[in-house]
Enzyme design. Sequence first.
Site, PDB file in Angstrom:
ATOM      1  N   ASN A 565     -61.614 -46.710 -40.016  1.00 26.84           N
ATOM      2  CA  ASN A 565     -62.210 -46.969 -41.316  1.00 26.84           C
ATOM      3  C   ASN A 565     -63.621 -46.389 -41.347  1.00 26.84           C
ATOM      4  O   ASN A 565     -64.593 -47.034 -40.945  1.00 26.84           O
ATOM      5  CB  ASN A 565     -62.236 -48.470 -41.601  1.00 26.84           C
ATOM      6  CG  ASN A 565     -62.778 -48.779 -42.993  1.00 26.84           C
ATOM      7  OD1 ASN A 565     -62.872 -47.893 -43.844  1.00 26.84           O
ATOM      8  ND2 ASN A 565     -63.136 -50.030 -43.219  1.00 26.84           N
ATOM      9  N   ASN A 568     -66.447 -40.940 -43.512  1.00 21.52           N
ATOM     10  CA  ASN A 568     -66.300 -39.524 -43.187  1.00 21.52           C
ATOM     11  C   ASN A 568     -64.887 -39.021 -43.456  1.00 21.52           C
ATOM     12  O   ASN A 568     -64.668 -37.810 -43.568  1.00 21.52           O
ATOM     13  CB  ASN A 568     -66.659 -39.275 -41.725  1.00 21.52           C
ATOM     14  CG  ASN A 568     -68.138 -39.509 -41.451  1.00 21.52           C
ATOM     15  OD1 ASN A 568     -68.993 -39.161 -42.259  1.00 21.52           O
ATOM     16  ND2 ASN A 568     -68.441 -40.110 -40.301  1.00 21.52           N
ATOM     17  N   ASN A 569     -63.926 -39.938 -43.552  1.00 23.87           N
ATOM     18  CA  ASN A 569     -62.542 -39.528 -43.822  1.00 23.87           C
ATOM     19  C   ASN A 569     -62.402 -38.849 -45.176  1.00 23.87           C
ATOM     20  O   ASN A 569     -61.441 -38.113 -45.404  1.00 23.87           O
ATOM     21  CB  ASN A 569     -61.614 -40.747 -43.779  1.00 23.87           C
ATOM     22  CG  ASN A 569     -61.444 -41.291 -42.379  1.00 23.87           C
ATOM     23  OD1 ASN A 569     -61.567 -40.556 -41.394  1.00 23.87           O
ATOM     24  ND2 ASN A 569     -61.165 -42.589 -42.269  1.00 23.87           N
ATOM     25  N   ASP A 587     -61.682 -44.405 -56.874  1.00 23.70           N
ATOM     26  CA  ASP A 587     -60.546 -44.989 -57.589  1.00 23.70           C
ATOM     27  C   ASP A 587     -60.964 -45.998 -58.651  1.00 23.70           C
ATOM     28  O   ASP A 587     -60.110 -46.492 -59.392  1.00 23.70           O
ATOM     29  CB  ASP A 587     -59.582 -45.644 -56.607  1.00 23.70           C
ATOM     30  CG  ASP A 587     -60.221 -46.787 -55.832  1.00 23.70           C
ATOM     31  OD1 ASP A 587     -61.444 -46.965 -55.939  1.00 23.70           O
ATOM     32  OD2 ASP A 587     -59.501 -47.499 -55.112  1.00 23.70           O
ATOM     33  N   ASP A 676     -71.861 -38.825 -49.292  1.00 27.01           N
ATOM     34  CA  ASP A 676     -72.063 -37.871 -50.371  1.00 27.01           C
ATOM     35  C   ASP A 676     -73.447 -37.222 -50.291  1.00 27.01           C
ATOM     36  O   ASP A 676     -73.603 -36.026 -50.568  1.00 27.01           O
ATOM     37  CB  ASP A 676     -71.863 -38.546 -51.728  1.00 27.01           C
ATOM     38  CG  ASP A 676     -72.653 -39.837 -51.852  1.00 27.01           C
ATOM     39  OD1 ASP A 676     -73.201 -40.305 -50.845  1.00 27.01           O
ATOM     40  OD2 ASP A 676     -72.721 -40.379 -52.973  1.00 27.01           O
TER      41      ASP A 676
END
Length: 751
Positions: A565, A568-569, A587, A676
């Site tokens: 978790n 960076n994924n 989302d 980001d």
Amino acid sequence: MSSSPRPATQRRRVHSPPSAVAYLSAVITLLVLIAAAFSRVFAPRFPHRPATSGCRPDGEGSWSIGVYLGDSPFSLKPIEHWGISDDRGAAWPVANPAVTCADVSEAGFPSSFVANPFLFLQLWLGPCLDGCEAKFPQGDAIYMFFETKNPITSQGDIAAAVSKDAGVTWQQLGVVLDEEWHLSYPYVFRYNNKIYMMPESSKKGDLRLYCALDFPLKWKLEKVLMEKPLVDSVIINFRGSYWLLGSDISSYGAKQNGELNIWYSNSPLAPWNPHRHNPIRNMDSRSSFRNGGRPFIYDGNLYRVGKQGISGHSIKVFKVEILTANEYREVEVPFVIDKPLKEQNAWNGARSHHFDVQQLQSGQLWIGVMDGDRVPSRDSVHRLTVGYMFYGVTLLLVLILGGLTGAVKCMLPLRWCLPQTEKHGDLFHAEQKFFLHYKLRSLVSSLNKFGFLLGGRINYRTWKGQVYIAVVILILIFLTCVGTHYIYGGNGAEEPYPIKGKYSQFTLLTMTYDARLWNLKMFVDHYSKCASVREILVVWNKGQPPVQNELKSSVPIRVRIETKNTLNNRFKIDEEIKTRAVMELDDDIMMACDDLERGFKVWREHPDRIVGYYPRLADTAPLKYRNERYARRQGGYNMILTGAAFMDHNLAFKRYWSNKAEVGRNIVDSFFNCEDILLNFLFMNGSSTSTVEYVKPAWAIDMSKFSGVAISRNTQAHYHVRSKCVAKFSEFYGNLTAKRFFSSRGDDWDV
């Protein structure tokens, strides 16, 4: 001493309702102003979209043409499936539609739509174009002839285009055949080393054959084949004979039924003999479908293309089992071509009525073209009818409200119903007219009684009466807006934006976990209908992932389950992504598909930048992370949040996972934040020019406020952490504050 009472006439003047003229003028003026304001703001929904000169879809539809490739006529896939890119058109990959009315209009020939495409293959001896793909053979010059409707003359003409890269790009050649009557269905074929065209000219009342003088630009009339108004006609050479298949619409109901007729001859130029069983019926005694394109031969079998419905709803393919002068038999065979499930947002979401397929000279691939429309038949007429019905109900309700308040007297004069004196010699007709006047007088009396009971039921001076009037006015406003939307709001499609006539697609990527499944379901259902979305990639960071049928999607969806978790994924290198562009979108953000399409267009113009919707500014000493409002006041920004941004995933993801970015990734893990910001620093560090681009959305909603699963609930603490990230990243990747960008799309930074 008490004052004397006011006269009765004065009291009546004070309490009398407004006159009918004043009431109707005030209410109608109010509704007209509301309708004008609504149409300006919401209808059309996207007033910023520039209209292409001459490209004006009309009541017949907004038809365009798509290209398909495959190993056989029954395994064709849309051109975007093959991943072919065109750098000159900023399309990675090229996507359908391949030819639109805008392409023809930009070539100097105004067009409302393009439809009924036919292909003609001719060996081309020129060099390979730049960017040619080895698996798509060069050397085939593919000509496309199609109907284009001229919005000035309101009639169809025949236009042409040519492709020298297996249908990837098309050069418009303009209108090549224009008559004084409507032309369509330009069937082109070769006979005795000459090239012929047999367009539909049913408005002229016959079927004509033209011969090419200077192919493909100049044609002359060769002969009139039949003095019949045939539509959807083709000529094929099959087993030593020539066969003409078409539909004769001269008989009553033939056009509606679409009955197929067959003629045969020993030459396309010789007299034609009718088939014994015209009009042709299927084995179940139903009328055969009209032609919907060119018949083709595959594995030695003849197949006929038909269309369902006059204006077409779908394409059918029939295997011809028997074709002789005395007998004809065909059976429908399975024929499925991938069709987007995006309704009006897809260029062919509502219907298709023409299909043509040819085998390329190499013999390895088949190319097909199909027309399509995003709206159903007579959609504009339906919208006008419904809109004016709402206007009519609104007007009726205005009159009823006027009657209830006493502003309008709902009384019809009975003198309208008095019979006229007739001569004694016409006693029978006089009795008939007297009876009709009596019935009409009874109806008017009943209406007057109803109006009398209705009148003055609402006292507009009491608070109850004012509440009733306010409720009715709100209903009137609602009905007016709905009617305006139907009439002026367009077809509701959120269309993609072409660049140099080319369309493309992108992958939508979102990162989430099990507690946000409710957000994800809405996210997928909404964004999968956006026109340019190719695939949705869900990066699943934590918890039990959703099963496939839990997510309602109109495009393929892939869930990538992560073992760790980490934020960076979000930028992990993924070789399975099929598009160059990736739209990173949280989302919990909901915005219009049109906003995504505008952002995608801007990114296609600047594919080396991060193009997004949420600008931020880092400035002052010590460095602080600032929000959008602050950036507006300062008149610039130097970061774009990647929670809603387009990027080249090959460029961005490789930079993010480079050795140089390892320190930054560790900082992201330590704060569980700022991934980001790190990407913005990496882009800034790798370029001396502008690296980010801001596009203002028409609207955006943060759904986490409703679901209660927002990642950053404490805004002040969140901004404090991000300020620390900015300071640390500046130590390793340079000073971000040295750059500040002022340009934006759809926003002038006024505050």
